[in-house]
Scaffold this active site. Structure first.
Site, mmCIF file in Angstrom:
data_model
loop_
_atom_site.group_PDB
_atom_site.id
_atom_site.type_symbol
_atom_site.label_atom_id
_atom_site.label_comp_id
_atom_site.label_asym_id
_atom_site.label_seq_id
_atom_site.Cartn_x
_atom_site.Cartn_y
_atom_site.Cartn_z
ATOM 1 N N LYS A 1 0.832 -1.217 0.000
ATOM 2 C CA LYS A 1 0.000 0.000 0.000
ATOM 3 C C LYS A 1 0.860 1.258 0.000
ATOM 4 C CE LYS A 1 -1.895 1.832 4.001
ATOM 5 N NZ LYS A 1 -1.643 3.273 4.044
ATOM 6 N N ASN A 2 1.828 1.295 0.915
ATOM 7 C CA ASN A 2 2.597 2.537 1.056
ATOM 8 C C ASN A 2 3.539 2.781 -0.117
ATOM 9 O OD1 ASN A 2 1.236 2.888 3.403
ATOM 10 N ND2 ASN A 2 2.989 2.621 4.772
ATOM 11 N N ARG B 1 -5.062 10.344 4.248
ATOM 12 C CA ARG B 1 -3.868 11.141 4.520
ATOM 13 C C ARG B 1 -2.977 11.281 3.274
ATOM 14 N NH1 ARG B 1 -0.644 14.474 7.836
ATOM 15 N NH2 ARG B 1 1.495 13.942 7.421
ATOM 16 N N CYS C 1 -6.202 7.936 9.120
ATOM 17 C CA CYS C 1 -6.413 7.340 10.438
ATOM 18 C C CYS C 1 -6.011 8.323 11.526
ATOM 19 C CB CYS C 1 -5.575 6.070 10.577
ATOM 20 S SG CYS C 1 -6.193 4.689 9.613
ATOM 21 N N ARG D 1 -1.264 14.751 12.821
ATOM 22 C CA ARG D 1 -0.619 14.455 11.540
ATOM 23 C C ARG D 1 -0.542 15.763 10.744
ATOM 24 N NH1 ARG D 1 -2.379 8.572 9.315
ATOM 25 N NH2 ARG D 1 -0.249 8.596 8.537
ATOM 26 N N PRO D 2 0.315 16.694 11.206
ATOM 27 C CA PRO D 2 0.408 17.980 10.519
ATOM 28 C C PRO D 2 1.067 17.852 9.147
ATOM 29 C CG PRO D 2 1.989 17.873 12.334
ATOM 30 C CD PRO D 2 1.235 16.593 12.342
ATOM 31 N N ILE D 3 0.979 18.911 8.342
ATOM 32 C CA ILE D 3 1.601 18.879 7.010
ATOM 33 C C ILE D 3 2.588 20.040 6.855
ATOM 34 C CG2 ILE D 3 -0.225 17.596 5.816
ATOM 35 C CD1 ILE D 3 -1.273 20.347 4.840
ATOM 36 N N ASP D 4 3.032 20.571 8.007
ATOM 37 C CA ASP D 4 3.945 21.731 7.971
ATOM 38 C C ASP D 4 5.220 21.446 7.178
ATOM 39 O OD1 ASP D 4 4.332 19.881 10.086
ATOM 40 O OD2 ASP D 4 5.738 21.233 11.074
ATOM 41 N N ASP E 1 3.879 0.901 12.139
ATOM 42 C CA ASP E 1 2.693 0.244 11.566
ATOM 43 C C ASP E 1 2.510 -1.188 12.067
ATOM 44 O OD1 ASP E 1 2.063 2.509 10.218
ATOM 45 O OD2 ASP E 1 2.634 1.805 8.235
ATOM 46 N N ILE F 1 6.856 7.420 16.930
ATOM 47 C CA ILE F 1 6.536 8.094 15.664
ATOM 48 C C ILE F 1 5.217 8.867 15.759
ATOM 49 C CG2 ILE F 1 6.258 7.811 13.162
ATOM 50 C CD1 ILE F 1 9.055 6.996 14.169
ATOM 51 N N ARG G 1 -8.748 -0.495 4.168
ATOM 52 C CA ARG G 1 -7.878 0.526 3.567
ATOM 53 C C ARG G 1 -6.529 -0.057 3.196
ATOM 54 N NH1 ARG G 1 -7.397 5.779 6.877
ATOM 55 N NH2 ARG G 1 -5.943 5.926 5.178
#
Ligand code: UD1
Length: 419
Positions: free
Chosen positions: A22-23, A92, A116, A121-124, A305, A327, A397
């Site tokens: 998936k990833n 995400r 999830c 889960r920032p996107i900075d 994970d 993490i 998912r």
């Protein structure tokens, strides 16, 4: 709401083939945006996150379809750089479309991504990196509007080796003007697969597999056929399942090099492993032993994970273990459900202290995230009686068919579709 019915059962036995990663496939689908023409992804997993990414690509005017070779993506008709809110907020990984959209369309418009809920889960870091390359963002009410007349190569040091940020950086750089150097990159195998895919398409990425990537921008990329490798997290799920149930299973296509840290932990638990080519035999003869401390780390450390399936396994192990989650800030959610099943788990900040019990008891459970959901199915298999797991859309998912896989291994696990 669909639910999974799990009957507690004995040791798992059998052989299993692992689905594509998936990833790996999600950023590769985002990379297809940069390539005019039709790419073919072989061994692409049939999971809902891939469906969601395909619907995002279709909303941009691309076409996607499955045939006997795998998933085909044709982006020659791409015309739209605005992404629909309901799709973006459901996954995400939609954020990794930001770099490719800015590169191909010079603009992008999307809402903050979902996914999830496993902590902040920032996107900075994504935004900062793209700004360094010349993008300009206007952010209002969690909506991002980006413009980039010409993305330009530069040197960027990531403050943390974030997987998604590294991928966005690669995707923004491969067709940027000049040379980009990305420092402190994520080393995860999925990042490497993205680089291999792009290099096969004509990109010039050097340093693949190291934390320093040097990327020379090219004018054009060309359609390719690419084979997605087996999913190391799915393989790890079934390895821990064999350990937790004192089973003996064979994994036919194990991405064994990517599982070093995981195999190290199961060996400490008393698991016997034998490898022939990619065929890994996993055999747990006695009740698994506790492990003093497992810390989740970036690759090649123990993957976050797999922390939830590890927790389930330790909950039925002999002795006291600790897990430290480094993490994500909120990834011990299944602890509460496991405790309801009779497990003894105490959470103290980043650490979980787990005292193994010989028995867990069946329960009605609720999945709250993808990997936690899979760990609850395993807990149901280890428990006495029949468990029900709600919210199983989370599991879909990332797992093609977890019920099918566990049935191959001899467990009675079934999805019940409720209208
Ligand atoms: C990817 C994986 C996910 C895995 C995670 C860590 C995919 C599709 N998902 O997620 O399965 O659990 O790597 O291995 O590949 N962070 C920030 N700011 C940012 C970006 C990240 O603070 O702009 C933080 C996150 O909140 C988190 C940490 O960095 O605490 C790691 O996140 P990251 O490596 O980016 O994970 P993802 O790419 O989202």
């Amino acid at each position: 709401m669909d639910i999974i019915h799990v009957q507690g059962s004995g040791p798992l036995r059998g052989e299993i083939q692992i689905q594509g990663s998936k990833n790996a496939v999600l950023p590769i689908l985002a990379a297809a945006v940069l390539i005019e023409g039709t790419c073919c992804l072989k061994n692409c997993p049939h999971i809902s996150d891939v469906n969601c990414m395909c619907r995002l690509l279709e909303s941009m005017g691309c076409s996607t379809y499955w045939d006997e070779d795998g998933l085909k993506v044709d982006t020659s008709t791409l015309k739209e750089s605005r992404l629909p809110k309901e799709l973006v907020t459901s996954m995400r990984s939609s954020i990794i479309l930001l770099g490719p959209l800015l590169a191909r369309c010079k603009e992008a418009s999307l809402d903050y991504p979902g996914g999830c809920v496993i902590g902040d889960r920032p996107i900075d870091m994504h935004l900062h990196l793209l700004k360094e390359m010349g993008a300009v963002f206007t952010i209002q009410n969690e909506h991002i509007a980006g413009l980039a007349e010409q993305l330009t190569g530069t040197t960027i040091r990531l403050p943390f080796p974030s997987v998604g940020t590294t991928e966005n950086g690669i995707l923004a750089s491969v067709m940027a003007k000049g040379r980009t150097t990305l420092l402190n990159c994520a080393l995860e195998p999925e990042v490497q697969q993205l680089c291999h895919f792009l290099n096969a398409a004509g990109a010039k990425i050097e340093g693949v597999g190291t934390d320093c990537l040097r990327i020379e921008g090219v004018e054009k990329l060309y359609p390719v056929t690419y084979m997605i490798e087996a999913d190391r997290i799915v393989a790890g799920t079934y390895i821990f399942s064999a350990v937790a149930t004192m089973g003996r299973i064979g994994i036919l296509n194990t991405p064994v090099k990517e599982l070093d840290s995981v195999l190290e932990v199961v060996k400490q638990m008393g698991c016997r492993l034998s490898l022939e080519g990619k065929h890994l035999e996993v055999w747990q003869k006695e009740r698994p032993k506790a492990v003093s401390l497992v810390q989740t780390q970036v690759y090649p450390g123990f993957p976050t994970d797999l922390q939830s399936v590890l927790m389930t396994t330790l909950a039925v192990s002999d002795g006291e273990s600790q897990i430290e989650e480094n993490i994500f800030s909120n990834r011990f959610k299944i602890a509460g459900e496991l405790v309801r099943m009779g497990a003894e788990i105490r959470i103290e900040g980043r650490r979980a202290r787990i005292k193994g019990k010989e028995k867990l008891y069946a329960m009605s459970l609720l999945a709250e995230d993808l990997r936690g959901g899979a760990a609850l199915v395993l807990a149901g298999i280890c428990a006495q009686g029949n468990s029900l797991i709600g919210n199983c859309h989370y599991i879909e998912r990332g797992y093609e068919d977890i019920c099918r896989d566990y049935r191959f291994l001899g467990a009675a696990v079934e999805k019940i579709v409720r209208s």
